[in-house]
Design an enzyme around this catalytic site. Structure first.
Site, PDB file in Angstrom:
ATOM      1  N   HIS A  98       0.852  -1.193   0.000  1.00  0.00           N
ATOM      2  CA  HIS A  98       0.000   0.000   0.000  1.00  0.00           C
ATOM      3  C   HIS A  98       0.880   1.232   0.000  1.00  0.00           C
ATOM      4  O   HIS A  98       1.759   1.364   0.851  1.00  0.00           O
ATOM      5  CB  HIS A  98      -0.917   0.015   1.242  1.00  0.00           C
ATOM      6  N   TYR A 125      -8.919   5.378   7.966  1.00  0.00           N
ATOM      7  CA  TYR A 125      -9.015   5.728   9.391  1.00  0.00           C
ATOM      8  C   TYR A 125      -9.989   6.889   9.506  1.00  0.00           C
ATOM      9  O   TYR A 125      -9.786   7.931   8.888  1.00  0.00           O
ATOM     10  CB  TYR A 125      -7.659   6.182   9.930  1.00  0.00           C
ATOM     11  N   PRO A 145      -3.497   0.169  18.894  1.00  0.00           N
ATOM     12  CA  PRO A 145      -3.261  -0.297  17.510  1.00  0.00           C
ATOM     13  C   PRO A 145      -3.495   0.763  16.431  1.00  0.00           C
ATOM     14  O   PRO A 145      -3.261   0.510  15.264  1.00  0.00           O
ATOM     15  CB  PRO A 145      -4.241  -1.460  17.359  1.00  0.00           C
ATOM     16  N   LYS A 182       1.570  -0.311  15.063  1.00  0.00           N
ATOM     17  CA  LYS A 182       2.953  -0.449  15.505  1.00  0.00           C
ATOM     18  C   LYS A 182       3.248  -1.701  16.312  1.00  0.00           C
ATOM     19  O   LYS A 182       4.401  -2.114  16.435  1.00  0.00           O
ATOM     20  CB  LYS A 182       3.328   0.777  16.359  1.00  0.00           C
ATOM     21  N   TYR A 194       4.212   6.216  10.225  1.00  0.00           N
ATOM     22  CA  TYR A 194       3.330   5.072   9.928  1.00  0.00           C
ATOM     23  C   TYR A 194       4.104   3.952   9.234  1.00  0.00           C
ATOM     24  O   TYR A 194       3.856   2.761   9.490  1.00  0.00           O
ATOM     25  CB  TYR A 194       2.162   5.545   9.041  1.00  0.00           C
TER      26      TYR A 194
HETATM   27  P1  FAS Z   1       1.972 -12.056  21.778  1.00  0.00           P
HETATM   28  O1  FAS Z   1       1.036 -11.665  22.903  1.00  0.00           O
HETATM   29  O2  FAS Z   1       1.460 -12.107  20.393  1.00  0.00           O
HETATM   30  O3  FAS Z   1       2.566 -13.519  22.086  1.00  0.00           O
HETATM   31  C1  FAS Z   1       2.944 -13.881  23.396  1.00  0.00           C
HETATM   32  C2  FAS Z   1       2.847 -15.396  23.496  1.00  0.00           C
HETATM   33  O4  FAS Z   1       3.314 -15.785  24.783  1.00  0.00           O
HETATM   34  C3  FAS Z   1       1.407 -15.885  23.369  1.00  0.00           C
HETATM   35  O5  FAS Z   1       1.310 -16.900  22.398  1.00  0.00           O
HETATM   36  C4  FAS Z   1       1.070 -16.399  24.763  1.00  0.00           C
HETATM   37  O6  FAS Z   1       0.213 -17.518  24.745  1.00  0.00           O
HETATM   38  C5  FAS Z   1       2.435 -16.779  25.301  1.00  0.00           C
HETATM   39  N1  FAS Z   1       2.521 -16.744  26.753  1.00  0.00           N
HETATM   40  C6  FAS Z   1       1.995 -15.827  27.596  1.00  0.00           C
HETATM   41  N2  FAS Z   1       2.275 -16.148  28.875  1.00  0.00           N
HETATM   42  C7  FAS Z   1       2.996 -17.320  28.839  1.00  0.00           C
HETATM   43  C8  FAS Z   1       3.558 -18.152  29.828  1.00  0.00           C
HETATM   44  N3  FAS Z   1       3.447 -17.859  31.129  1.00  0.00           N
HETATM   45  N4  FAS Z   1       4.218 -19.274  29.436  1.00  0.00           N
HETATM   46  C9  FAS Z   1       4.343 -19.569  28.103  1.00  0.00           C
HETATM   47  N5  FAS Z   1       3.817 -18.813  27.107  1.00  0.00           N
HETATM   48  C10 FAS Z   1       3.150 -17.695  27.490  1.00  0.00           C
HETATM   49  N6  FAS Z   1      -0.918  -4.797  16.711  1.00  0.00           N
HETATM   50  C11 FAS Z   1      -1.018  -4.153  15.537  1.00  0.00           C
HETATM   51  O7  FAS Z   1       0.007  -3.712  15.008  1.00  0.00           O
HETATM   52  N7  FAS Z   1      -2.244  -3.984  14.939  1.00  0.00           N
HETATM   53  C12 FAS Z   1      -3.391  -4.490  15.505  1.00  0.00           C
HETATM   54  O8  FAS Z   1      -4.483  -4.352  14.962  1.00  0.00           O
HETATM   55  C13 FAS Z   1      -3.334  -5.172  16.713  1.00  0.00           C
HETATM   56  N8  FAS Z   1      -4.460  -5.717  17.302  1.00  0.00           N
HETATM   57  C14 FAS Z   1      -4.352  -6.356  18.507  1.00  0.00           C
HETATM   58  C15 FAS Z   1      -5.482  -6.929  19.145  1.00  0.00           C
HETATM   59  C16 FAS Z   1      -5.355  -7.578  20.394  1.00  0.00           C
HETATM   60  C17 FAS Z   1      -6.591  -8.183  21.065  1.00  0.00           C
HETATM   61  C18 FAS Z   1      -4.101  -7.663  21.019  1.00  0.00           C
HETATM   62  C19 FAS Z   1      -3.951  -8.330  22.380  1.00  0.00           C
HETATM   63  C20 FAS Z   1      -2.978  -7.110  20.390  1.00  0.00           C
HETATM   64  C21 FAS Z   1      -3.106  -6.477  19.132  1.00  0.00           C
HETATM   65  N9  FAS Z   1      -1.993  -5.946  18.468  1.00  0.00           N
HETATM   66  C22 FAS Z   1      -2.064  -5.303  17.291  1.00  0.00           C
HETATM   67  C23 FAS Z   1      -0.719  -6.071  19.018  1.00  0.00           C
HETATM   68  C24 FAS Z   1      -0.230  -7.443  18.686  1.00  0.00           C
HETATM   69  O9  FAS Z   1      -0.215  -7.638  17.303  1.00  0.00           O
HETATM   70  C25 FAS Z   1       1.099  -7.574  19.359  1.00  0.00           C
HETATM   71  O10 FAS Z   1       1.899  -6.418  19.159  1.00  0.00           O
HETATM   72  C26 FAS Z   1       1.870  -8.773  18.908  1.00  0.00           C
HETATM   73  O11 FAS Z   1       1.053  -9.906  19.046  1.00  0.00           O
HETATM   74  C27 FAS Z   1       3.126  -8.836  19.757  1.00  0.00           C
HETATM   75  O12 FAS Z   1       3.684 -10.074  19.604  1.00  0.00           O
HETATM   76  P2  FAS Z   1       4.388 -10.803  20.856  1.00  0.00           P
HETATM   77  O13 FAS Z   1       5.263  -9.857  21.543  1.00  0.00           O
HETATM   78  O14 FAS Z   1       4.918 -12.062  20.294  1.00  0.00           O
HETATM   79  O15 FAS Z   1       3.217 -11.077  21.899  1.00  0.00           O
HETATM   80  C1  PHB Z   2      -5.654  -4.502  11.063  1.00  0.00           C
HETATM   81  O1  PHB Z   2      -5.757  -4.746   9.848  1.00  0.00           O
HETATM   82  O2  PHB Z   2      -5.976  -5.334  11.950  1.00  0.00           O
HETATM   83  C2  PHB Z   2      -5.137  -3.156  11.487  1.00  0.00           C
HETATM   84  C3  PHB Z   2      -4.615  -2.311  10.527  1.00  0.00           C
HETATM   85  C4  PHB Z   2      -4.137  -1.057  10.925  1.00  0.00           C
HETATM   86  C5  PHB Z   2      -4.209  -0.687  12.262  1.00  0.00           C
HETATM   87  C6  PHB Z   2      -4.725  -1.555  13.216  1.00  0.00           C
HETATM   88  C7  PHB Z   2      -5.211  -2.794  12.824  1.00  0.00           C
HETATM   89  O3  PHB Z   2      -3.751   0.540  12.639  1.00  0.00           O
END
Ligand code: FAS
Ligand code: PHB
Length: 384
Positions: free
Chosen positions: A72, A196, A288, A292, A380
């Site tokens: 994009h 957005y 989000p 980032k 961004y």
């Molecule tokens: P993660 O949380 O992905 O992974 C951590 C892992 O550790 C998990 O699999 C968990 O099960 C495991 N774990 C936890 N405790 C443990 C323990 N005690 N023992 C063993 N394993 C354990 N980011 C964006 O850029 N755009 C978005 O739209 C966006 N939407 C999101 C929506 C939600 C609901 C959440 C929670 C986050 C969102 N994020 C988004 C952020 C997300 O993408 C995170 O930045 C990304 O998953 C980070 O990756 P990790 O650091 O690997 O953490």
């Molecule tokens: C998504 O596609 O889930 C998404 C994209 C951009 C954002 C947040 C979430 O800023």
């Protein structure tokens, strides 16, 4: 059992770190509390910065992204129906890649050669200031792993940060008074690029996963429940917040995933405790809005991987000594942009009419300034 590195968490941070270490010949095991299917079932990020794209290719897991991802060159901002396209390509020569976190995780899982223990319960980390070791339970058996280093990639609610003595860590946090209700639907996207939107009723985002699958979000109150949001109610609210041009292009359908994510800004300092290192959501959380979260996790582990490889292969501590300060510099810049974008686009009832005028002025300044748009584009796309 002994491994050079124990990684806690098989999300994108843990899996990418494991991939980078194994390609350098460093022996790392990953302990994940959930099943692989559960990890893949979490619907999260959708936008990759160029740095993340480059890292995936460097790690040898970029082929499907290159085949199925969509580059994009810009995004669309709307404010009470007025629209602005921010042209990343024209402004700063950068683009972003739209390719879901689920697919990134799937690609990393498929490529992994080292041991990943899924269903590792009661993970506990020990003596990370001296000779570290980790215990966990699997199928009723308790296991111990002795190691040289522990990487806490276990997300915001993980065990690693929680294991650090309170007087050794400082946290910074802002919890927002709202969340994002997200819907995944098998319908073509409403627009060629992300939209957005700020509206008096609340924020909305039109994103996408492919040419046939879309991702939408609306701002909801922090106490809202998914059960109170039928698909019809979601589609009506989404379209009410978009310009007529985009609203009429939204193709509705049955949601295949629907969830509410809370929004917060959070940073822990420092991110190194002896032989324990925190990375990804274990270290920081961003709202989000600026896309980032995943990208910051990837930039953390790119630095951590180089540091651990240098320590294990070259017996030099320079990288691990610099890890925390190096990644925190980038983390805080990403926190700032995510906070700024969230404040620009969401409704904050507590800031009243004055707050809304300031938001309008911010949008109008952006719309009238190529330099301001270039600054947004830099942040961004991750070019900061
Ligand atoms: P993660 O949380 O992905 O992974 C951590 C892992 O550790 C998990 O699999 C968990 O099960 C495991 N774990 C936890 N405790 C443990 C323990 N005690 N023992 C063993 N394993 C354990 N980011 C964006 O850029 N755009 C978005 O739209 C966006 N939407 C999101 C929506 C939600 C609901 C959440 C929670 C986050 C969102 N994020 C988004 C952020 C997300 O993408 C995170 O930045 C990304 O998953 C980070 O990756 P990790 O650091 O690997 O953490
Ligand atoms: C998504 O596609 O889930 C998404 C994209 C951009 C954002 C947040 C979430 O800023």
């Amino acid at each position: 059992m002994r491994h050079q590195v124990v990684i806690i968490g098989a999300g994108p941070a843990g899996l990418m770190l494991g991939r980078l270490l194994e390609r350098a010949g460093v022996d790392a095991v990953i302990l994940e509390q959930r099943s692989a299917d559960y990890v893949l079932g979490r619907i999260r990020a959708g936008v990759l910065e160029q740095g993340t794209v480059d890292l995936l290719r460097r790690a040898g897991v970029g082929a499907r992204m290159d085949a199925e991802g969509h580059a994009h060159a810009g995004c669309r901002l709307e404010f009470d129906g007025d629209a602005l396209r921010v042209d990343f390509q024209a402004l700063i020569g950068q683009q972003v890649m739209v390719y879901g976190q689920t697919e990134v995780t799937r690609d990393l899982m498929a490529a992994r050669e080292g041991l990943t223990v899924y269903g590792a319960e009661d993970v506990a980390i020990h003596d990370f200031d001296g000779k570290p070791w980790v215990t966990y339970r699997k199928d009723g058996q308790t296991h111990r792993i002795d190691c040289d280093y522990i990487a806490g990639c276990d997300g915001f609610h993980g065990v690693c940060r929680a294991s650090v003595p309170q007087d050794a860590i400082k946290t910074f946090e802002r919890v927002y008074p709202f969340g994002w209700l997200g819907v995944l639907v098998d319908q073509p996207p409403a627009a060629p690029e992300l939209v957005y939107a700020h509206h008096a009723r609340g924020f909305a985002l039109c994103s996408q996963r492919s040419s046939t699958r879309s991702r939408y979000y609306v701002q909801v109150g922090a106490d809202e429940k998914v059960a109170d949001w039928s698909d019809d109610r979601f589609w009506d609210e989404l379209r009410a917040r978009l310009s007529p041009e985009v609203a009429q292009a939204v193709r509705t359908g049955a949601s295949i995933e629907k969830s509410i994510a809370p929004l917060r800004s959070f940073v822990a300092e420092p991110l190194r405790f002896g032989r324990l290192f925190l990375a990804g959501d274990a270290a920081h959380i961003v709202p989000p809005t600026g896309a980032k979260g995943l990208n910051l996790a990837m930039s953390d582990v790119a630095v951590l991987a180089d540091a651990l490889i240098e320590a294990v292969v070259e017996a030099s501590d320079a990288g691990i000594d610099a890890y925390s300060s190096t990644v925190l510099a980038r983390i805080w810049k990403a926190e700032r942009f995510s906070w700024w974008m969230t404040n620009l686009l969401h409704v904050f009832p507590e800031t009243g009419d004055f707050g809304r005028r300031i938001q309008r002025a911010e949008f109008d300044y952006l719309a009238g300034s190529r330099l301001a748009q270039a600054s947004l584009a830099e942040n961004y796309t991750g070019a900061f």
